[in-house]
Design a protein around this motif. Structure first.
Motif, PDB file in Angstrom:
ATOM      1  N   LEU A   1       0.829  -1.200   0.000  1.00 55.10           N
ATOM      2  CA  LEU A   1       0.000   0.000   0.000  1.00 55.10           C
ATOM      3  C   LEU A   1       0.867   1.255   0.000  1.00 55.10           C
ATOM      4  O   LEU A   1       0.608   2.199  -0.768  1.00 55.10           O
ATOM      5  CB  LEU A   1      -0.925  -0.021   1.215  1.00 55.10           C
ATOM      6  CG  LEU A   1      -2.043   1.019   1.257  1.00 55.10           C
ATOM      7  CD1 LEU A   1      -2.916   0.946   0.022  1.00 55.10           C
ATOM      8  CD2 LEU A   1      -2.887   0.807   2.523  1.00 55.10           C
TER       9      LEU A   1
ATOM     10  N   ARG B   1      -8.681   1.343  -8.537  1.00 56.06           N
ATOM     11  CA  ARG B   1      -9.259   0.727  -7.347  1.00 56.06           C
ATOM     12  C   ARG B   1      -9.696  -0.690  -7.668  1.00 56.06           C
ATOM     13  O   ARG B   1     -10.293  -0.953  -8.714  1.00 56.06           O
ATOM     14  CB  ARG B   1     -10.465   1.529  -6.870  1.00 56.06           C
ATOM     15  CG  ARG B   1     -10.988   1.086  -5.507  1.00 56.06           C
ATOM     16  CD  ARG B   1     -12.294   1.779  -5.156  1.00 56.06           C
ATOM     17  NE  ARG B   1     -12.268   3.208  -5.388  1.00 56.06           N
ATOM     18  CZ  ARG B   1     -13.297   4.011  -5.176  1.00 56.06           C
ATOM     19  NH1 ARG B   1     -14.455   3.508  -4.762  1.00 56.06           N
ATOM     20  NH2 ARG B   1     -13.196   5.309  -5.418  1.00 56.06           N
TER      21      ARG B   1
ATOM     22  N   GLU C   1      -9.638  -3.025  -2.293  1.00 55.27           N
ATOM     23  CA  GLU C   1      -9.535  -1.672  -1.758  1.00 55.27           C
ATOM     24  C   GLU C   1     -10.922  -1.154  -1.359  1.00 55.27           C
ATOM     25  O   GLU C   1     -11.067  -0.467  -0.337  1.00 55.27           O
ATOM     26  CB  GLU C   1      -8.897  -0.718  -2.779  1.00 55.27           C
ATOM     27  CG  GLU C   1      -7.397  -0.850  -2.906  1.00 55.27           C
ATOM     28  CD  GLU C   1      -6.990  -2.099  -3.659  1.00 55.27           C
ATOM     29  OE1 GLU C   1      -6.190  -2.883  -3.106  1.00 55.27           O
ATOM     30  OE2 GLU C   1      -7.480  -2.312  -4.800  1.00 55.27           O
TER      31      GLU C   1
ATOM     32  N   VAL D   1      -7.584   5.580  -1.116  1.00 51.44           N
ATOM     33  CA  VAL D   1      -8.507   4.665  -1.790  1.00 51.44           C
ATOM     34  C   VAL D   1      -9.715   5.416  -2.344  1.00 51.44           C
ATOM     35  O   VAL D   1     -10.187   5.125  -3.450  1.00 51.44           O
ATOM     36  CB  VAL D   1      -8.947   3.544  -0.835  1.00 51.44           C
ATOM     37  CG1 VAL D   1     -10.076   2.717  -1.441  1.00 51.44           C
ATOM     38  CG2 VAL D   1      -7.763   2.639  -0.500  1.00 51.44           C
TER      39      VAL D   1
END
Length: 226
Positions: A51, A67, A71, A115
């Motif tokens: 991440l 995405r 996520e 995100v």
């Protein structure tokens, strides 16, 4: 700008060390354009490392991070206490996030904000052909070439058979999400779906013997992790 390569990277799922073996093989430079297809976290053991890396890498002008459904589950799990995330590989990610927050109290908030802003798809023209990069695909069951702009978020993040069994459009889709092992591709290798303009490049990073893969869509050259 004309890029030397247009590189699509499949699902990492927290397998950061494995991913780095791929990234080093590809030898990415500033002359390349890179698209990451989502699912950076869950199921593996290095979720925060993955991440952090993608959060930093996505700041570059020649990088797009999309995405993935994992996520989205992370976002729903943290913001809305949706336990579905925890039962789909999120428990390890949550544990890592909490450990990171001990020394970096803002990290979970930063991760959520990251995100939230991730796009669901990226469209671009490469050598005169239109490409769409998206995590899962579109629902082409009733409309075999549906406009991606009209697709619900759920379809872009989660669809499987309704996409790769029915899509008939001329735009070339490059997707992750469905490990090629589900379609009995062994050893795992990116799959150009027969009769369809679809590249499936999730090669099951978290399966035994699974790989993380990258394809240059300009040449169809493939690289895979150790």
């Amino acid at each position: 700008m004309e890029y030397k390569r247009v590189l699509a990277f499949g699902d990492i799922h927290g397998n950061f060390t494995k991913f780095m073996t791929l990234y080093e093989k590809v030898g990415v430079t500033d002359e390349d354009f890179s698209i990451f297809l989502g699912d950076y976290v869950d199921r593996g053991k290095e979720n925060v490392k993955a991440l952090k890396w993608i959060m930093n890498e996505s700041k570059k002008n020649n990088v797009i991070a999309l995405r993935g459904n994992h996520e989205q589950m992370m976002l729903d799990g943290i913001m809305h206490l949706d336990a579905n995330w925890l039962f789909n590989g999120g428990m390890r990610t949550l544990t890592e996030l909490k450990a990171e927050a001990v020394t970096n109290s803002n990290f979970i908030t930063e991760s959520v904000d990251f995100v939230k802003q991730l796009p669901l798809y990226h469209r671009m023209t490469v050598d005169g052909r239109e490409y769409i990069f998206v995590h899962a695909g579109v629902n082409a069951y009733t409309d075999h070439d549906p406009p991606i702009e009209e697709q619900p978020e759920m379809q872009l993040l989660w669809t499987r058979e309704d996409f790769y069994n029915y899509y008939e459009g001329s735009t070339i889709y490059v997707v992750g999400h469905t490990p090629v092992q589900y379609l009995n591709v062994e050893p795992p290798y990116p799959l150009k779906v027969e009769g369809r303009n679809i590249w499936m490049i999730d090669t099951g990073s978290y399966f035994e013997g699974g790989k993380i893969s990258c394809i240059d869509v300009k040449t169809d050259r493939v690289w895979q992790s150790d």
